[in-house]
Design a protein around this motif. Structure first.
Motif: not given
Length: 451
Positions: A138-139, A165-172, A192-201, A242-244
């Motif tokens: 995936v990575e 974007a990958v180095t911040t937690n700002l809304t994109v 590519n962010s620190p959340l990469k192991s979490k869920t992408f929804v 993760g990321t929504l």
């Protein structure tokens, strides 16, 4: 078991039991077994990184507790199975809480019990390796320098924004025409962010009927409405940690935008039909093909929600403005299609490349991909010629009138053609055809019941 050899260290001072354990383990060719008579010799070899240690709890130089702690301090991932002469429930519970995989007593059935434990460990190890492999794939897939093909000035600007974007937690907020690859960019940011192991929804707002959007996002309780036969977790809860990704956010009805704003600001939601407040914490990425500033001026989009979502803007250029990226993408799609379809690779002729460069691509990257894949099938030799490339879209009127249908059937066929053209965006289709969204839902529902 995994095809990869599994290194097992057996620590046992009783020679008879040591031979028994080695014989039991050696029945599986995937095990590489090393034996030790005391704790000191084991500790001296921990740098060899065993996968598993079977540990006699009573050794001449170390207590089981002390040696267990030293092994875990060296590498917490080493699995440890305790083997003891006595069944001490209190000690067993204590060691299991500290991370021992199992606690076995030296009894007549120890061989069978050990084999059973090792089989479970092997299955777990194989599962972990598979998950790690999938994560790596995936990575690699969403390494944006590899997954987003292009060298144009416009796409290099996109790369720079993704890097930020990958180095911040700002809304994109990702903007761009339909087919420019907004979801690919969203996934590239997430993976590519620190959340990469979490869920992408991902959620496509334009593909959900208006009356179901609230339930889709926030979930619902059993009995909240007709058909709600059980509790359902919404997308916000699924994306917790993760990321929504809210695609086509511009299609969201303004009456629901206030609830979305509250969820984003307060980081909490309430399921439809419920009263319990649920805390949610996820990164939000939104995308739209609309100009939200214009929609805001028209009263179709809330100003406060717009500024809450704006965060970091990433604007995707249309393909027609990306110059020679068209050729890079065409070659990329041709190679990928050949690989996926087990076909020989095919090059583009000079005339074919020129023809690709001269087209405007109203459907952007998605359209180019379809054009190239069709050309790969149509080309007879090892080269794709200009004649193998087809741009002409079917004439809707001619296609629709080619059959004798009822007026309702004609309506349904036209709606389906437009839904396909506009990626199932019901609001856009309703606007294009100048009909109500409810009419589209009704006709599609009637068709599903008649089948």
């Amino acid at each position: 078991m995994s095809k990869k050899s599994w290194r097992v260290f057996v620590v046992e001072d009783d020679e008879w039991y040591r031979k028994l354990l080695v014989h039991t383990l050696s029945l599986n060719p995937d095990y590489e077994v090393t034996t030790y008579q005391d704790g000191a010799s084991l500790l001296a070899d921990l740098h060899k990184k065993p996968d598993l240690v079977t540990l006699d709890f009573r050794l001449p130089d170390y207590s089981g507790d002390h040696l267990f702690d030293k092994i875990k301090a060296f590498d917490a991932s080493i699995e440890i199975v305790i083997i003891s002469e006595q069944q001490d429930v209190e000690t067993a519970v204590s060691l299991l809480k500290k991370g021992a995989y199992d606690y076995l007593t030296k009894s007549e059935d120890i061989r069978d019990r050990l084999i059973h434990v090792l089989n479970k460990l092997g299955q777990n190890k194989e599962l972990v390796e598979r998950v790690e492999t999938l994560q790596e794939e995936v990575e690699r897939k969403y390494d944006f320098q590899a997954s987003i093909v292009g060298q144009s000035a416009g796409i290099k600007k996109v790369f720079r924004m993704i890097e930020k974007a990958v180095t911040t937690n700002l809304t994109v907020m990702i903007t761009g025409e339909t087919g420019t690859g907004k979801e690919v960019v969203a996934k590239a940011i997430h993976y590519n962010s620190p959340l990469k192991s979490k869920t992408f929804v991902p959620v496509n707002m334009s593909a959900i009927p208006r009356e179901l959007i609230e339930s889709e996002l926030f979930g619902h309780e059993k009995g909240a409405f007709t058909g709600a036969t059980s509790q359902r977790i919404g997308k916000f809860e699924q994306a917790h940690g993760g990321t929504l990704f809210l695609d086509e956010i511009g299609e969201m009805e303004i009456s629901l935008q206030a609830k979305l704003l509250r969820a984003l600001q307060e980081k909490e939601i309430t399921r439809v039909g419920g009263t319990t407040v649920v805390k949610v914490d996820c990164r939000v990425i939104v995308a739209t093909h609309r100009n939200l500033l214009d929609e805001m001026k028209k009263g179709n989009f809330r100003e406060d929600l717009y500024y809450r979502l704006f965060g970091m803007p990433v604007e995707l250029p249309p393909l027609r403005e990306r110059d020679k990226d068209i050729l890079l993408l065409a070659k990329h799609f041709a190679e990928a299609f050949a690989l996926d379809s087990d076909l020989p690779s095919k090059a583009f002729s000079k005339d074919a490349l020129q023809k690709l460069m001269n087209y405007s691509y109203p459907g952007n990257i998605r359209e180019l991909k379809a054009i190239v894949e069709l050309a790969m099938v149509m080309a007879d030799g090892t080269e794709i010629g200009a004649d193998d490339i087809t741009f002409a879209q079917k004439d809707v009127v001619t296609e629709v009138l080619s059959e004798e249908l009822t007026m309702k059937e004609y309506q349904l066929k036209i709606i389906k053609l437009y839904l396909k053209r506009y990626d199932d965006n019901i609001k856009t289709v309703a606007d294009k055809l100048d009909i109500g969204q409810s009419t589209i839902y009704r006709l599609l529902k009637e068709e599903s019941f008649s089948q």
